[in-house]
Motif scaffolding. Structure first.
Motif, PDB file in Angstrom:
ATOM      1  N   VAL A 241       0.867  -1.173   0.000  1.00 33.03           N
ATOM      2  CA  VAL A 241       0.000   0.000   0.000  1.00 33.03           C
ATOM      3  C   VAL A 241       0.904   1.224   0.000  1.00 33.03           C
ATOM      4  N   VAL A 242       0.694   2.111  -0.975  1.00 33.96           N
ATOM      5  CA  VAL A 242       1.520   3.310  -1.079  1.00 33.96           C
ATOM      6  C   VAL A 242       0.626   4.542  -1.080  1.00 33.96           C
ATOM      7  N   ASP A 243       1.192   5.678  -0.648  1.00 36.55           N
ATOM      8  CA  ASP A 243       0.450   6.928  -0.716  1.00 36.55           C
ATOM      9  C   ASP A 243       0.648   7.566  -2.084  1.00 36.55           C
ATOM     10  N   ASN A 244       0.110   8.764  -2.255  1.00 40.39           N
ATOM     11  CA  ASN A 244       0.193   9.414  -3.564  1.00 40.39           C
ATOM     12  C   ASN A 244       1.614   9.796  -3.945  1.00 40.39           C
ATOM     13  N   ALA A 245       2.513   9.854  -2.966  1.00 36.33           N
ATOM     14  CA  ALA A 245       3.908  10.174  -3.250  1.00 36.33           C
ATOM     15  C   ALA A 245       4.735   8.930  -3.573  1.00 36.33           C
ATOM     16  N   GLY A 246       4.087   7.752  -3.564  1.00 34.20           N
ATOM     17  CA  GLY A 246       4.803   6.522  -3.863  1.00 34.20           C
ATOM     18  C   GLY A 246       5.586   5.969  -2.686  1.00 34.20           C
ATOM     19  N   ILE A 247       5.249   6.410  -1.458  1.00 32.09           N
ATOM     20  CA  ILE A 247       5.915   5.920  -0.254  1.00 32.09           C
ATOM     21  C   ILE A 247       5.118   4.759   0.323  1.00 32.09           C
ATOM     22  N   ILE A 248       5.808   3.688   0.690  1.00 35.40           N
ATOM     23  CA  ILE A 248       5.143   2.501   1.219  1.00 35.40           C
ATOM     24  C   ILE A 248       4.587   2.783   2.608  1.00 35.40           C
ATOM     25  N   VAL A 249       3.316   2.496   2.805  1.00 34.59           N
ATOM     26  CA  VAL A 249       2.684   2.683   4.112  1.00 34.59           C
ATOM     27  C   VAL A 249       2.274   1.350   4.731  1.00 34.59           C
ATOM     28  N   ASP A 250       2.292   0.283   3.952  1.00 34.59           N
ATOM     29  CA  ASP A 250       1.965  -1.028   4.513  1.00 34.59           C
ATOM     30  C   ASP A 250       2.414  -2.104   3.531  1.00 34.59           C
ATOM     31  N   SER A 251       2.638  -3.313   4.059  1.00 31.87           N
ATOM     32  CA  SER A 251       3.018  -4.453   3.219  1.00 31.87           C
ATOM     33  C   SER A 251       2.668  -5.731   3.964  1.00 31.87           C
ATOM     34  N   ASN A 252       2.647  -6.832   3.248  1.00 30.49           N
ATOM     35  CA  ASN A 252       2.384  -8.116   3.904  1.00 30.49           C
ATOM     36  C   ASN A 252       3.621  -9.006   3.801  1.00 30.49           C
ATOM     37  N   PRO A 253       3.653 -10.120   4.525  1.00 26.96           N
ATOM     38  CA  PRO A 253       4.844 -10.977   4.538  1.00 26.96           C
ATOM     39  C   PRO A 253       5.247 -11.490   3.153  1.00 26.96           C
ATOM     40  N   VAL A 254       4.275 -11.792   2.296  1.00 31.59           N
ATOM     41  CA  VAL A 254       4.606 -12.306   0.972  1.00 31.59           C
ATOM     42  C   VAL A 254       5.361 -11.252   0.169  1.00 31.59           C
ATOM     43  N   ALA A 255       4.943  -9.989   0.278  1.00 32.20           N
ATOM     44  CA  ALA A 255       5.639  -8.911  -0.432  1.00 32.20           C
ATOM     45  C   ALA A 255       7.063  -8.767   0.074  1.00 32.20           C
ATOM     46  N   ARG A 310      -8.388  10.220  -4.768  1.00 30.72           N
ATOM     47  CA  ARG A 310      -7.401   9.154  -4.570  1.00 30.72           C
ATOM     48  C   ARG A 310      -6.440   9.530  -3.455  1.00 30.72           C
ATOM     49  N   THR A 311      -6.289   8.593  -2.499  1.00 28.32           N
ATOM     50  CA  THR A 311      -5.365   8.826  -1.384  1.00 28.32           C
ATOM     51  C   THR A 311      -4.145   7.905  -1.461  1.00 28.32           C
ATOM     52  N   GLY A 312      -4.148   6.975  -2.378  1.00 33.72           N
ATOM     53  CA  GLY A 312      -3.027   6.062  -2.511  1.00 33.72           C
ATOM     54  C   GLY A 312      -3.375   4.927  -3.462  1.00 33.72           C
ATOM     55  N   GLN A 313      -2.552   3.895  -3.423  1.00 34.36           N
ATOM     56  CA  GLN A 313      -2.780   2.754  -4.302  1.00 34.36           C
ATOM     57  C   GLN A 313      -2.447   1.449  -3.586  1.00 34.36           C
ATOM     58  N   VAL A 314      -3.193   0.417  -3.951  1.00 33.57           N
ATOM     59  CA  VAL A 314      -2.920  -0.937  -3.474  1.00 33.57           C
ATOM     60  C   VAL A 314      -2.316  -1.716  -4.637  1.00 33.57           C
ATOM     61  N   ILE A 315      -1.153  -2.315  -4.387  1.00 34.56           N
ATOM     62  CA  ILE A 315      -0.443  -3.042  -5.438  1.00 34.56           C
ATOM     63  C   ILE A 315      -0.379  -4.517  -5.047  1.00 34.56           C
ATOM     64  N   LEU A 316      -0.953  -5.350  -5.891  1.00 32.74           N
ATOM     65  CA  LEU A 316      -0.930  -6.798  -5.681  1.00 32.74           C
ATOM     66  C   LEU A 316       0.003  -7.423  -6.719  1.00 32.74           C
ATOM     67  N   PHE A 317       0.828  -8.336  -6.284  1.00 34.39           N
ATOM     68  CA  PHE A 317       1.684  -9.034  -7.242  1.00 34.39           C
ATOM     69  C   PHE A 317       1.930 -10.450  -6.761  1.00 34.39           C
ATOM     70  N   ARG A 318       2.149 -11.312  -7.740  1.00 37.71           N
ATOM     71  CA  ARG A 318       2.440 -12.714  -7.422  1.00 37.71           C
ATOM     72  C   ARG A 318       3.482 -13.241  -8.392  1.00 37.71           C
ATOM     73  N   ASP A 319       4.199 -14.228  -7.927  1.00 32.64           N
ATOM     74  CA  ASP A 319       5.253 -14.831  -8.723  1.00 32.64           C
ATOM     75  C   ASP A 319       4.632 -15.783  -9.744  1.00 32.64           C
ATOM     76  N   VAL A 320       4.764 -15.448 -11.018  1.00 31.40           N
ATOM     77  CA  VAL A 320       4.175 -16.264 -12.086  1.00 31.40           C
ATOM     78  C   VAL A 320       5.267 -16.857 -12.978  1.00 31.40           C
ATOM     79  N   THR A 321       6.488 -16.977 -12.435  1.00 27.53           N
ATOM     80  CA  THR A 321       7.607 -17.464 -13.245  1.00 27.53           C
ATOM     81  C   THR A 321       7.313 -18.850 -13.810  1.00 27.53           C
ATOM     82  N   GLN A 322       6.949 -19.778 -12.948  1.00 25.80           N
ATOM     83  CA  GLN A 322       6.665 -21.139 -13.407  1.00 25.80           C
ATOM     84  C   GLN A 322       5.471 -21.166 -14.356  1.00 25.80           C
ATOM     85  N   GLU A 323       4.489 -20.351 -14.043  1.00 29.27           N
ATOM     86  CA  GLU A 323       3.287 -20.316 -14.883  1.00 29.27           C
ATOM     87  C   GLU A 323       3.616 -19.808 -16.282  1.00 29.27           C
ATOM     88  N   ARG A 324       4.418 -18.730 -16.364  1.00 32.75           N
ATOM     89  CA  ARG A 324       4.767 -18.173 -17.677  1.00 32.75           C
ATOM     90  C   ARG A 324       5.668 -19.135 -18.453  1.00 32.75           C
TER      91      ARG A 324
END
Length: 520
Positions: A241-255, A310-324
């Motif tokens: 989770v980042v604010d409008n300035a692109g600064i990280i305000v939260d993350s989870n263990p997978v990230a 808009r107050t920020g952005q939520v970025i979701l990503f997953r490892d798709v190396t094997q899938e690709r």
């Protein structure tokens, strides 16, 4: 009678107020579905209230028909509220019209009931009482089953979605009680119980409307009541989770595991490899490749206020190396398989010696062209021909020279035919030429051209001896009395033998049972 109209009037007022309140206060699209649900409940109650104002059979029959607009809509709208609230927007966008098939049919059944009686088999006033004497038909039971399943599905969906959150237990309880109360008062009525002289469902709507207003005022539908940390920590995808300035305000263990704890620490700028993708639009996704070769699929969503700021952005990503990698291998295998299939198809449809269509391919195309000619009433013709004294060629010059004769003749045949025509080897030294959209007169001209071309080919035995081989041809076209293409082929074959039996080296035409050899 007017006293029994009071619950319906209260139900209409409460649910209508709930509808207006939800439309103004609950964020769309869920707010729109809640508002529509309240409006449908209000319509149901209003129609019952209106029906109790006048004890006239035709009037109450009409009002009952109109009432089914609300009766049929409420279950689907409750399910829509649950689907929207739980985030199944893609499902709603694609399948929402399907959910309305049963309600639309039910309203149609109500309007047209006097013609079939599938909804009401008997509809009459009860003297001295506000209620109605109704015998329900099979469609009513089907609609009840559909309605109860829709309400149950929506309720279970909401319970599963928010059941882990300790912060919203009261709101959850109220949301569960709303449909349970309505079903509780409605079920005995539809099962034949008459503990009240009128349909008690609007009384349930009064209670349900109050409960819905309660949870709405508690902002139950304004934010997803899920334990945020529990959800984030157990996600299989990485989340930043980042604010409008692109600064990280939260993350989870997978990230943190995927990108490294230092790069994802709170207060740090977003890693460059992810920052480059911030111009993605809502619901878009992109793949990025890290320096170590891993491939990450990134999805970005905006975090907005009620006023859509808009107050920020939520970025979701997953490892798709094997899938690709698997996709690339699969695509390569599919391409190889496609190439092999095309080669096999060509082998299966082509005569190996002449490279013309083989007998199997000829009759496959002939079947299709025959059907097309039947549909569009277009002409269809075929030429059958055979090399004269071909056994003498084989006996004199050898089978290899005979094969070369057939090969060279096939090349010449291809040169004088149209792209849409199909030259084919019928078997041995017998050949066929299928002519789509060609009349008998046109086919005769083609046969003359083929005869002249093949008769003029000079062959060589490779030892200095040149020779030629004549051909006997038979022409036939599709006729009105033909039951299948076999009739046309049989006529062309008889015409070919007419040419052979009358001196060979010529063209004969089949018209019905008549066989005529052409001069010149």
């Amino acid at each position: 009678m007017h006293l029994w109209a009071i619950p319906s009037f209260l139900g209409a007022c409460v649910t209508l107020y709930m509808s207006v309140y939800a439309f103004r206060r609950i964020q769309r699209p869920t707010g729109a579905y809640v508002a529509a649900l309240g409006a449908a409940m209000a319509w149901w109650c209003a129609m019952q209230w209106g029906s109790l104002l006048w004890h006239n059979l035709d009037y109450r029959y009409l009002i009952s028909q109109l009432q089914y607009v609300g009766i049929a809509s409420v279950p689907v709208l409750w399910l829509s509220v649950a689907l929207s609230y739980c985030g199944y927007h893609a499902f709603l966008s694609r399948w929402y019209p399907v959910l309305w098939i049963m309600p639309v049919l039910t309203v149609g059944m109500a309007i047209s009931n006097e013609f079939h009686g599938l909804l009401w088999q008997h509809f009459a006033l009860i003297p001295g009482e506000p209620g109605l004497s109704i015998d329900y038909g099979p469609w009513f039971r089907a609609n009840v089953a559909f309605s109860y399943m829709s309400v149950l599905a929506g309720t279970v969906l909401i319970c599963i979605h928010i059941g882990l959150s300790p912060l919203y237990r009261l709101q959850l309880l109220a949301t569960m009680l709303a449909p349970v109360v309505v079903l509780g008062v409605n079920l005995p009525f539809v099962m034949g119980g008459r503990y009240l002289p009128i349909d008690p469902t609007p009384i349930g709507f009064v209670i349900a409307g109050v409960l819905m207003l309660l949870v709405t005022r508690r902002r139950f539908f304004s934010a997803l009541p899920v334990a945020r940390r529990l959800t984030m920590d157990n996600m299989s995808d990485g989340l930043l989770v980042v604010d409008n300035a692109g600064i990280i305000v939260d993350s989870n263990p997978v990230a943190r595991k995927m990108l490294g704890a230092e790069l994802t620490s709170v207060g740090s700028p977003l890693p460059d490899v992810v920052a480059e993708e911030l111009n993605l639009h809502e619901d878009e996704q992109s793949d990025v490749t890290l320096a170590d070769g891993r491939c990450l699929n990134i999805r970005i969503s905006d975090v907005t206020t009620r006023r859509h700021v808009r107050t920020g952005q939520v970025i979701l990503f997953r490892d798709v190396t094997q899938e690709r990698d698997a996709q690339k291998k699969l695509m390569a295998a599919e391409e190889e398989l496609r190439t092999l299939n095309e080669q096999l198809r060509a082998i299966a449809n082509t005569d190996d010696l002449t490279q013309l269509a083989n007998r199997r391919r000829l009759y496959e195309v002939l079947t299709n062209e025959w059907s097309r000619a039947e549909r569009h009433r277009t002409p269809l013709s075929i030429i059958m021909f055979d090399f004269d004294h071909f056994k003498h060629v084989n006996d004199t010059y050898g089978h290899q020279i005979g094969d070369k004769v057939l090969q060279l003749a096939s090349q010449k045949l291809t040169e004088v035919t149209r792209p849409e025509d199909l030259p084919a080897r019928h078997g041995g030294e017998e050949f066929a030429l299928l002519l789509p959209e060609t009349s008998l007169e046109q086919a005769v001209n083609v046969a003359k051209k083929v005869h002249k071309t093949l008769a003029g080919v000079v062959y060589s035995d490779g030892k200095g001896t040149d020779f030629s081989v004549t051909v006997s041809l038979g022409v036939a076209s599709k006729e009105s009395g033909d039951t299948s293409h076999d009739s046309m082929v049989a006529r062309a074959d008889r015409a070919m033998y007419r040419s052979k039996n009358t001196g060979r080296n010529g063209v004969s035409v089949a018209r019905g049972e008549a066989l005529d050899r052409l001069e010149g």
